[in-house]
Design a protein around this motif. Sequence first.
Motif, PDB file in Angstrom:
ATOM      1  N   ILE A 297       0.836  -1.202   0.000  1.00  0.00           N
ATOM      2  CA  ILE A 297       0.000   0.000   0.000  1.00  0.00           C
ATOM      3  C   ILE A 297       0.868   1.247   0.000  1.00  0.00           C
ATOM      4  CG2 ILE A 297      -1.776   1.276   1.274  1.00  0.00           C
ATOM      5  CD1 ILE A 297      -2.651  -1.323   2.554  1.00  0.00           C
ATOM      6  N   ASP A 298       0.576   2.162  -0.919  1.00  0.00           N
ATOM      7  CA  ASP A 298       1.159   3.498  -0.846  1.00  0.00           C
ATOM      8  C   ASP A 298       0.259   4.316   0.060  1.00  0.00           C
ATOM      9  OD1 ASP A 298       3.520   3.601  -2.638  1.00  0.00           O
ATOM     10  OD2 ASP A 298       2.056   2.949  -4.140  1.00  0.00           O
ATOM     11  N   VAL A 299       0.720   4.569   1.270  1.00  0.00           N
ATOM     12  CA  VAL A 299      -0.138   5.219   2.255  1.00  0.00           C
ATOM     13  C   VAL A 299      -0.205   6.719   1.983  1.00  0.00           C
ATOM     14  CG1 VAL A 299      -0.520   5.624   4.701  1.00  0.00           C
ATOM     15  CG2 VAL A 299       0.481   3.480   3.944  1.00  0.00           C
TER      16      VAL A 299
ATOM     17  N   SER B 176      -5.147  10.040   3.282  1.00  0.00           N
ATOM     18  CA  SER B 176      -6.489   9.589   3.671  1.00  0.00           C
ATOM     19  C   SER B 176      -6.623   8.071   3.643  1.00  0.00           C
ATOM     20  CB  SER B 176      -7.524  10.222   2.736  1.00  0.00           C
ATOM     21  OG  SER B 176      -7.285   9.784   1.416  1.00  0.00           O
ATOM     22  N   THR B 177      -5.520   7.366   3.428  1.00  0.00           N
ATOM     23  CA  THR B 177      -5.579   5.903   3.395  1.00  0.00           C
ATOM     24  C   THR B 177      -5.896   5.366   4.791  1.00  0.00           C
ATOM     25  OG1 THR B 177      -3.778   5.986   1.783  1.00  0.00           O
ATOM     26  CG2 THR B 177      -4.350   3.822   2.682  1.00  0.00           C
ATOM     27  N   ASP B 178      -6.851   4.472   4.855  1.00  0.00           N
ATOM     28  CA  ASP B 178      -7.196   3.855   6.143  1.00  0.00           C
ATOM     29  C   ASP B 178      -6.503   2.504   6.241  1.00  0.00           C
ATOM     30  OD1 ASP B 178      -8.215   2.983   8.481  1.00  0.00           O
ATOM     31  OD2 ASP B 178     -10.293   2.768   7.776  1.00  0.00           O
ATOM     32  N   ILE B 179      -5.412   2.447   6.996  1.00  0.00           N
ATOM     33  CA  ILE B 179      -4.661   1.189   7.069  1.00  0.00           C
ATOM     34  C   ILE B 179      -5.152   0.278   8.186  1.00  0.00           C
ATOM     35  CG2 ILE B 179      -2.547   2.157   6.076  1.00  0.00           C
ATOM     36  CD1 ILE B 179      -1.429   2.390   8.919  1.00  0.00           C
TER      37      ILE B 179
ATOM     38  N   ASN C 179      -3.338   9.728   9.958  1.00  0.00           N
ATOM     39  CA  ASN C 179      -3.791   8.337   9.852  1.00  0.00           C
ATOM     40  C   ASN C 179      -2.696   7.341  10.231  1.00  0.00           C
ATOM     41  OD1 ASN C 179      -2.387   9.181   7.570  1.00  0.00           O
ATOM     42  ND2 ASN C 179      -3.396   7.694   6.226  1.00  0.00           N
TER      43      ASN C 179
END
Lengths: 203, 203, 203, 203, 203, 203
Positions: free
Chosen positions: F22-24, F27-30, F94
């Motif tokens: 994943i390219d964080v 707004s990415t919800d990991i 995040n």
Amino acid sequence: MASFDGPKFQMTDGSYVQTKAIDVGSSTDISPYLSLIREDSILNGNRAVIFDVYWDVAFLETGTKKSGWSLSSVKLSTRNLCLFLRLPNPFHDNLKDLYRFFASKFVTFVGVQIEEDLDLLRENHGLVIRNAIEVGKLAAKARGTLLLEYLGTRELAHRVLWSDLSRLDSIESKWEEKGSEDRLEAAAIEGWLIFNVWDQLSE
Amino acid sequence: MASFDGPKFQMTDGSYVQTKAIDVGSSTDISPYLSLIREDSILNGNRAVIFDVYWDVAFLETGTKKSGWSLSSVKLSTRNLCLFLRLPNPFHDNLKDLYRFFASKFVTFVGVQIEEDLDLLRENHGLVIRNAIEVGKLAAKARGTLLLEYLGTRELAHRVLWSDLSRLDSIESKWEEKGSEDRLEAAAIEGWLIFNVWDQLSE
Amino acid sequence: MASFDGPKFQMTDGSYVQTKAIDVGSSTDISPYLSLIREDSILNGNRAVIFDVYWDVAFLETGTKKSGWSLSSVKLSTRNLCLFLRLPNPFHDNLKDLYRFFASKFVTFVGVQIEEDLDLLRENHGLVIRNAIEVGKLAAKARGTLLLEYLGTRELAHRVLWSDLSRLDSIESKWEEKGSEDRLEAAAIEGWLIFNVWDQLSE
Amino acid sequence: MASFDGPKFQMTDGSYVQTKAIDVGSSTDISPYLSLIREDSILNGNRAVIFDVYWDVAFLETGTKKSGWSLSSVKLSTRNLCLFLRLPNPFHDNLKDLYRFFASKFVTFVGVQIEEDLDLLRENHGLVIRNAIEVGKLAAKARGTLLLEYLGTRELAHRVLWSDLSRLDSIESKWEEKGSEDRLEAAAIEGWLIFNVWDQLSE
Amino acid sequence: MASFDGPKFQMTDGSYVQTKAIDVGSSTDISPYLSLIREDSILNGNRAVIFDVYWDVAFLETGTKKSGWSLSSVKLSTRNLCLFLRLPNPFHDNLKDLYRFFASKFVTFVGVQIEEDLDLLRENHGLVIRNAIEVGKLAAKARGTLLLEYLGTRELAHRVLWSDLSRLDSIESKWEEKGSEDRLEAAAIEGWLIFNVWDQLSE
Amino acid sequence: MASFDGPKFQMTDGSYVQTKAIDVGSSTDISPYLSLIREDSILNGNRAVIFDVYWDVAFLETGTKKSGWSLSSVKLSTRNLCLFLRLPNPFHDNLKDLYRFFASKFVTFVGVQIEEDLDLLRENHGLVIRNAIEVGKLAAKARGTLLLEYLGTRELAHRVLWSDLSRLDSIESKWEEKGSEDRLEAAAIEGWLIFNVWDQLSE
């Protein structure tokens, strides 16, 4: 009068742990609950209090230090009781009772993987536990099993007590989906497990 | 003339400990009492002085350091005597006698779980104890029982002396409800217990 | 010419220790006395010099550090000699001789419970002893008796030498009532005792 | 051409040590002498260079730190050579050769009671010895004799080599009365002794 | 294309080490050479890279700290290759490749007497080697020969491998008279020796 | 819904590891992916999470400290899953989920040669792993093989598991020529190997 009137959870040996969760406000008097913990520890538990601490992280600029962590909750367990304190931010004067309780030498504070916690408590909050013990380190030496020093609560309990841990696993594996009572139950189970680990080791 | 004219408490072996509690003001001369402690230590106690320290916590901003703790009381015990000093805040010049007493090498200062105390004494008050010993660590090595290093006064005494500790438990489990004489008795008992632990270990 | 023309005290084995107490002023030349100490150490004492240091405490604000302690006196003992130097405050240039003497590797500086002293000497005065030894630690290892590490001079000597210590006890238990010659005798006795402890251990 | 054309001293085994004492000025080229030391160390001495350092003390205000000590002289010894460098204050650029020599890993720098020296060299002068060894510690472990770790040069040599040390004692016990050639001889003897201690231990 | 097209030196077992010495300028791309080192390390050398570092000293005022040392050269060796990098001062952005290479966990970086080097690399250049090993310490424990921990490259190799070291000695004993190819050969020999020490120890 | 829908790689025992890179972004919800890692760790992996971290270096002025390193990627592995997070610079809010995940005591974080990483995480990012273990140190003690403490992932796995590592070697020896899927495969293999090392050691 102060009493542990929260949910009561049954442990795998059939005994019950009475809980109390408190949202500590600026005027909450927590000292009666701390007194009950100490009393149960002295009368029923070889003067051990199991503790765990929980942290909030405020965001950190690159290069800044530990100050991003602040203490959000504290758990204190004895044989029969589990007290869960949600702390305000910032702290109020009534938390001095908690500081004094942790500084007391009447009891031994027992925890798992607490080295980082002790550092952060001192650095970020000036909170000192004068009589703290890392139970995993003791278990590793007492049992001659190196690995015990490095485990979390569940695995440590698993290898010392061999009790049924399915309830704990079922809550913790689906943590995000669980409500506050399930989470309190997990906290109570973990405290009770470490109490029993300590009890076995100190026999 | 200085004398230990406070309450006299009977220990479980039938002997008595004479106590003296002093509210140290700016002109109180504590040196005669310290001299009596030293004399009893030299003549009747293998030059050991059992000590304990008590702390006040002033509230701490997040991120500030140890300075929130200040020394509020000191207890010094020998075989026959127990001196309890309640200290003023801030300290006055007459406390230099206490600093010199603690820095003396005439006696060995014996305590339980004192590592944090020694740090705070030095950091917050510049008070140095040159000849201090953590009795639990010594007991653990001398007896080959790892656990002894981690215990508080009561549990340590329990495992080394096997004496009756019910009086101590009854006071400490209901601490908040007890008056100052009961608390002084608990302090005297704890000092006497550690004196006897040390006495056994140093034979 | 420099000579140890102070009181001469008889030790329990019948030998004598010659003493010299000096109030060091800004023009006092202490180097001849230090030379005599070194010479006696080399010719009669396996190159050991027993030392002890004494501190004044200036009062400390809460939160300030070690700087409240300043070196007030120094004792240097060999088999036959005991030099007691009362130092001025602040130090004068003639004390460089003392700094150089302590930094020398010609002899080994032997003391009891000196860890705190070495720290304070370095921190507060920049004084460095390059070849210092804590004799109690060595005794503990050499004799396999853990306790020896933690004792003061008198108890250490008691357990290694088993000599009669009543004279020392009688002075030190009534310290405040004693005059300067008695106190010098106690200093000489302590130096002589540790010299003999070292002598036994280094055989 | 550089040569060790100072006094030649006979050691107790009949061999000779050639010496060179240099007052290092701002234009003195010490590198040829350092090269000769390295060459003798590689070809005749198991790549060991024995070293010792000597300090000046500038006076210190109470509370200031180590900076009062500055390096005044350096001694470098091999089996056959002894170089004694008296250093200027402050240092000049030509001392970089000495810095590089000490930082070299071609040889092992062997000394007695050097822990404090290594600290001061680094703190006060930024001088780093990458491959230094405290020979007393090694001797203590290799011989199983705890005491060896704590001795000075003379006593260490005495217990490892059992050679005749009367010449050294006669110079050092009357140090103040001795001239510079006697003192250089003592330096040469000490270097030669430690070379032989190392030689025995590394066999 | 990148290749190790510098002098090829024959080792005492008949094998050859191919070398490459590079004066790293602001636009030199060192990454292909680092890749070849890594590849040879993975395919032919148990993932070990032998390294050594060389320092320049800028002159230091009395009392200043380590910053006088700056990294001037780096040597990286595998079984078959030896890369010698002469670094610019100050560093350019292309040296990031070297930083990343040293931070890699793909390989183990093996050196002799590197403790001071690791400190200086981190303090003065922020360069971190995450997987570094002091081969002498390992050899001392693996062989049960205390002395091995304290030796330089040549003596360590001598005692582990017993190979002929006359070529190395002849260069290093006359270092100042030697040209750059001889010095590169000595660097290649030292790298190859430590590679073989590591190879023996890791069997 | 969150799932590990990246490439699936077959390990040498025939099992598969499912990956997710994943390219964080801001707004990415990991958190759902972290929950899956925790769930797999609790249900299938003795509560172990294998981790590795990757660093970017920004260039450093001579004399500046660690701040040149910033965390660029994180890998988290369990028996069946491998999560690879490419982090933004600077961090967004995040990423607090990642901080909380690493601070959790529900699981044990297992890594290879992580001492430097733990320091940098704390110093440069205030990121704390409360329950981390250096698996090589444990392996060295458990197996009595000193060398294991000093190895990288590949060599450690080689000596504990003896599995076929040719695929890993072929990728890592030609790292610069490999695409992102090959590199992800190497990351997955390394995570799976350490998972199995831990699994063997904790039996």
